[in-house]
Design an enzyme around this catalytic site. Structure first.
Site, PDB file in Angstrom:
ATOM      1  N   CYS A  47       0.825  -1.220   0.000  1.00  0.00           N
ATOM      2  CA  CYS A  47       0.000   0.000   0.000  1.00  0.00           C
ATOM      3  C   CYS A  47       0.855   1.264   0.000  1.00  0.00           C
ATOM      4  CB  CYS A  47      -0.948   0.005   1.187  1.00  0.00           C
ATOM      5  SG  CYS A  47      -2.237  -1.233   1.059  1.00  0.00           S
ATOM      6  N   TYR A  99      -1.523   4.362   1.385  1.00  0.00           N
ATOM      7  CA  TYR A  99      -2.500   4.710   0.346  1.00  0.00           C
ATOM      8  C   TYR A  99      -2.358   6.163  -0.090  1.00  0.00           C
ATOM      9  CZ  TYR A  99      -5.313   0.404   0.507  1.00  0.00           C
ATOM     10  OH  TYR A  99      -5.757  -0.880   0.413  1.00  0.00           O
ATOM     11  N   TRP A 125      -4.690   5.494   5.389  1.00  0.00           N
ATOM     12  CA  TRP A 125      -4.831   4.043   5.590  1.00  0.00           C
ATOM     13  C   TRP A 125      -3.864   3.549   6.663  1.00  0.00           C
ATOM     14  CZ3 TRP A 125      -1.422  -0.074   5.044  1.00  0.00           C
ATOM     15  CH2 TRP A 125      -1.994  -1.346   5.093  1.00  0.00           C
ATOM     16  N   HIS A 168      -2.937  -0.012  -6.844  1.00  0.00           N
ATOM     17  CA  HIS A 168      -4.237   0.431  -6.349  1.00  0.00           C
ATOM     18  C   HIS A 168      -4.948   1.371  -7.326  1.00  0.00           C
ATOM     19  CE1 HIS A 168      -2.358  -1.120  -2.691  1.00  0.00           C
ATOM     20  NE2 HIS A 168      -3.575  -1.276  -2.213  1.00  0.00           N
ATOM     21  N   TYR A 198      -9.491  -5.319  -7.103  1.00  0.00           N
ATOM     22  CA  TYR A 198      -8.720  -4.699  -6.024  1.00  0.00           C
ATOM     23  C   TYR A 198      -7.321  -5.301  -5.979  1.00  0.00           C
ATOM     24  CZ  TYR A 198      -7.994  -2.949  -1.219  1.00  0.00           C
ATOM     25  OH  TYR A 198      -7.542  -2.317  -0.091  1.00  0.00           O
ATOM     26  N   HIS A 199      -6.314  -4.424  -5.936  1.00  0.00           N
ATOM     27  CA  HIS A 199      -4.897  -4.815  -5.913  1.00  0.00           C
ATOM     28  C   HIS A 199      -4.415  -5.369  -7.250  1.00  0.00           C
ATOM     29  CE1 HIS A 199      -4.886  -5.245  -1.216  1.00  0.00           C
ATOM     30  NE2 HIS A 199      -4.777  -3.979  -1.625  1.00  0.00           N
TER      31      HIS A 199
END
Length: 844
Positions: free
Chosen positions: A443, A487, A505, A787, A701-702
């Site tokens: 992240c 993030y 985050w 992301h 996601y990811h």
């Protein structure tokens, strides 16, 4: 979905519960016992790598949803299967190939090791003795000993055991005891072959496996496109027309709110029920998609078969069969073979929930093989020893990827990161655990520096900053940030410094104001005049989710346009204490978290997709152009995407078009429900999106996407949720239509010949030669993605003049706010928009 703000105390209690739930949900995989039987000495006493110890749950992520714990495709029944191997040990132990089908993980196949060991590659081939749609091979390493774990591998399939074609998947597996699911494009096959090219730990020339399984149809056929339904008709063996409008024709009206239903008033017609589509023309058909009715559960199709016909009377053997889940998601039946047909019949033999003798359908569609010259094509699935959550394109035809402290999960602040390098020339993937920087880089924020190095900040180790140097293949640490973050968003500035903003985050919530890193002093400077607050979305979980993944576009004099995902845009200056001033809203756009912003031309961005909230929120189909002229910002609505999507990734191509991959129509982290499997291509000349060839693996996601030096695109990753079924430790390369003929063969490409300087400066004129006349040249900045955010990519068309046969003078813009410092790929394009393979150069 919650609305409004919660107190800090209630949020901390909520996260404590999540911490406990995820900690219990992620299973502990301990160290395996050491092998004590007589074996070659070099293989003994090899400890299990520690990457799969139980993750410390992050309090910031929800537990993986229930549907993420269910495999997308069921394991095929192994009854009647046989297996053969190129080498097996039968003298000093029972290492026969058929042990992989006995259901006992304590037995195993092992290549011959007694006497003179057979050298790799080692093959093991499954024969199902029938043709079925296959989408993955599940490899379970032997227990109790690491010897023979498969490292580099390839997978091939065949219908007759003779014609194997090219591999459908290649890759490298992590050296651990966990089961591995090796995916590939779903297709009909009888034989599946696993080839072990190396032993994962380099312990010897062996290969072994405890069990092998195959997964069936996940409903994601690759390289198909929907067939146009104009002129089609539908007929059913039974339809309800008395008590409601349940006519068969409703499955073709484009409205999922209407539906076909078998007769249920008076005496219900018993199962089975069939519905037949007549296309009124013959077409190649390779899949059928079934959308259940929306309003109720009654009649959802359970067990089914699909058959085809050219005359509507004689229907051939089934091309698809199976059982669909009892839920409201769109289902797809992949055919075992592409069929030329006019009629396609879906026959349903059970109601999915056993609610009654009924069948219903909201919409039914057919798809056929994509035209490569219109829709592009996909290469084989490339397996990684980790989930590629973040990626960066490097010189030398390499791509850097990393996950977290573990290959398949995240959590805690462990001080190390699993990384990998993909060699784009050979397809080989090598893995390395990076310990020396004390940084778990899950992240993160990422910026491609002026000298080509990669700056990675924050994440699980929220204050840390690390640098990867592709010239030396080494990681080093730099000064910690003043504000710990996860993030956050980053971009390089025109000055060569790196700017960061947001990131609640990790490292505490709120106060994630801007700061700047200097490559000269290796230090961070706070920008008290650049608060994160005005750039946040109105997420219900503010500020935790609201200051994530900002779209930052660097311009002249160290300025930055924060173009989203908040609907409010802002101008940022980075000199002195910095400033942040409003730049207007993105027309009628709402907040668009986990959408994309792509600079497709100088001073022009395309923004697309996203959703009002980070999770459990409907995504949008909308797209906008953002045009900059000095500090004036103009926004206009452009054509909508055909599919709503958040968690997608978008890439600008050398010809100025923008390709978008993956995403969900309803965003839920770690879930593959509502996956959008059809990429789209936006054309700035028309403002319209068109569909591309479908993907074989969901990318949500990811996941990541990157432009490669040869003009193709890497799309991969998704998941990182531990013991879930939505981890995707793989990727694939998409070849855009501008590189392909209708038959799938490569188009002739121009080539840049002669020398291109490895380093130059803004304002310089370059002399470049080509092997044939070309129309234009373009610089594409080497970029990094994570992301759904890639603030590094940009496309810069160059002014060029002919300087003799095959020779051109190229003018590099003088403004470093246009040609941002860093590594670039130089492409030449012919009159048809076909790009050359690029040449790397650094502009700083």
């Amino acid at each position: 979905m919650r609305s409004g703000r919660f107190t800090a105390r209630s949020r901390s209690l909520r996260r404590a519960r999540l911490y406990l739930a995820l900690g219990l949900g992620l299973a502990l995989v301990g160290l395996t016992t050491l092998f004590t039987a007589a074996r070659p000495a070099m293989a003994d006493l090899t400890p299990e790598p520690p990457e799969h110890h139980s993750a410390m749950s992050s309090p910031h992520h929800p537990v993986a949803p229930a549907n993420a714990m269910e495999p997308a495709a069921a394991a095929l029944d192994r009854t009647g299967w046989t297996v053969s191997a190129g080498s097996e040990e039968t003298s000093s132990e029972n290492g026969r190939a058929d042990n992989v089908l006995d259901g006992d993980t304590g037995t195993f196949w092992h290549s011959r090791w007694s006497g003179t060991a057979d050298r790799p590659p080692h093959t093991i081939t499954l024969d199902m003795h029938r043709t079925a749609v296959v989408s993955a091979l599940v490899y379970r390493p032997r227990t109790g000993n690491p010897n023979g774990r498969v490292g580099e591998y390839s997978i091939s399939v065949s219908k007759d055991g003779q014609d194997w074609g090219s591999p459908v998947a290649t890759g490298t597996l992590a050296d651990d005891a966990a089961a591995k699911t090796l995916g590939f494009a779903p297709q009909g096959a009888r034989f599946v072959r696993l080839t072990a090219l190396t032993e994962a730990g380099g312990r010897g020339p062996w290969a072994s496996a405890a069990e092998l399984d195959l997964l069936g149809d996940p409903g994601t056929p690759q390289a198909t496109v929907d067939l146009p339904r104009t002129g089609w008709t539908a007929a059913a063996s039974s339809e309800e027309s008395g008590a409601e409008d349940g006519r068969a024709a409703n499955v073709l009206d484009g409205d999922p709110g209407t539906f076909w239903h078998s007769r249920w008033s008076t005496a219900a017609a018993p199962l089975p029920h069939s519905i037949t589509l007549d296309m009124h023309r013959t077409a190649d058909v390779s899949a059928l998609s079934y959308q259940p009715r929306r309003d109720r559960t009654n009649g959802r199709a359970g067990a089914y078969t699909v058959t085809t016909s050219t005359d509507g009377t004689s229907f051939r053997a089934p091309v698809a069969q199976g059982t669909w889940r009892d839920d409201d998601t769109v289902k797809t039946a992949t055919f075992t073979r592409t069929e030329k047909a006019r009629f396609v019949r879906l026959t349903v033999t059970t109601e999915a929930g056993g609610r009654g003798p009924w069948t219903s359908a909201g919409e039914i569609r057919l798809s056929g093989p994509a035209d490569p010259s219109v829709h592009g094509s996909w290469g084989r699935i490339i397996g990684f020893p980790l989930v590629p959550v973040a990626t960066a394109v490097l010189p030398g035809e390499k791509m850097l990827a990393w996950s977290a402290y573990a290959t398949d999960r995240f959590g805690g602040s462990n001080g190390y990161t699993q990384t990998a390098i993909l060699d784009l020339k050979t397809g080989k993937v090598t893995q390395r655990r990076v310990d020396n920087t004390g940084h778990d880089m899950f992240c993160p924020g990422i910026a491609m520096l002026a000298d080509g190095r990669v700056l990675v900040t924050g994440g699980s180790n929220a204050e840390k900053a690390s640098i990867y140097d592709p010239a030396t293949d080494q990681w080093t640490e730099t000064t910690d940030m003043n504000v710990p973050r996860g993030y956050q968003a980053m971009t390089l500035l025109s000055t060569g410094d790196a700017f960061v903003l947001g990131g609640s985050w990790s490292g505490g919530e709120g106060g994630k104001d801007g700061e700047v890193w200097s490559p000269k002093t290796q230090t961070w400077r706070k920008l008290p005049g650049v608060p994160a607050g005005p750039a946040m979305t109105d997420d219900p979980d503010t500020p935790f989710r609201a200051d994530n993944h900002m779209w930052l576009h660097a311009t002249s004099d160290g300025k930055v346009l924060q173009a989203g995902p908040s609907k409010q845009m802002n101008w940022i200056t980075t000199t002195g204490d910095g400033t942040l001033t409003p730049a207007g809203t993105r027309a009628d756009s709402g907040d668009a978290m986990n959408g994309n912003a792509v600079p497709y031309d100088v001073g022009k961005l395309l923004t697309l997709g996203g959703s009002p909230a980070y999770e459990k929120s409907d995504a949008t189909r909308r797209a906008y152009t953002v045009s900059l002229s000095g500090e004036k910002v103009e926004v206009a609505r452009t054509g909508d995407m055909e599919q709503a999507r958040g968690f997608s990734n978008s890439v600008v191509l050398p010809d100025g078009k923008v390709a978008v991959f993956g995403g969900q129509s309803y965003v839920v982290p770690f879930s593959d429900a509502t996956s959008v499997m059809t990429p789209e291509l936006w054309d700035p000349a028309t403002g319209r999106f068109t569909s591309l060839a479908t993907m074989a693996v969901p990318r949500n996601y990811h996941s990541v996407a990157n432009l490669l030096p040869d003009g193709r695109i890497f799309s991969g990753g998704g998941g990182l949720c531990g013991d879930c079924e939505t981890n995707h430790p793989d990727g694939a390369v998409f070849t855009p239509p501008y590189l392909l003929e209708a038959d799938g063969t490569p188009k002739p490409r121009p080539a840049i010949t002669g020398q291109v300087p490895s380093r130059t400066s803004p304002g310089v004129t370059l002399t470049v030669t080509t092997d044939k006349p070309v129309e234009s040249f373009v610089l594409m900045r080497a970029a990094a993605a994570t992301h759904s955010t890639d603030n590094d990519q940009r496309r810069i068309p160059l002014k060029s003049t002919a300087a003799g046969e095959g020779s051109y003078k190229l003018s590099v813009p003088s403004d470093p706010g246009v040609v941002l410092p860093g590594n670039y790929m130089l492409f030449a394009l012919d009159a048809d928009g076909v790009p050359s393979v690029s040449r790397f150069l650094t502009i700083a």
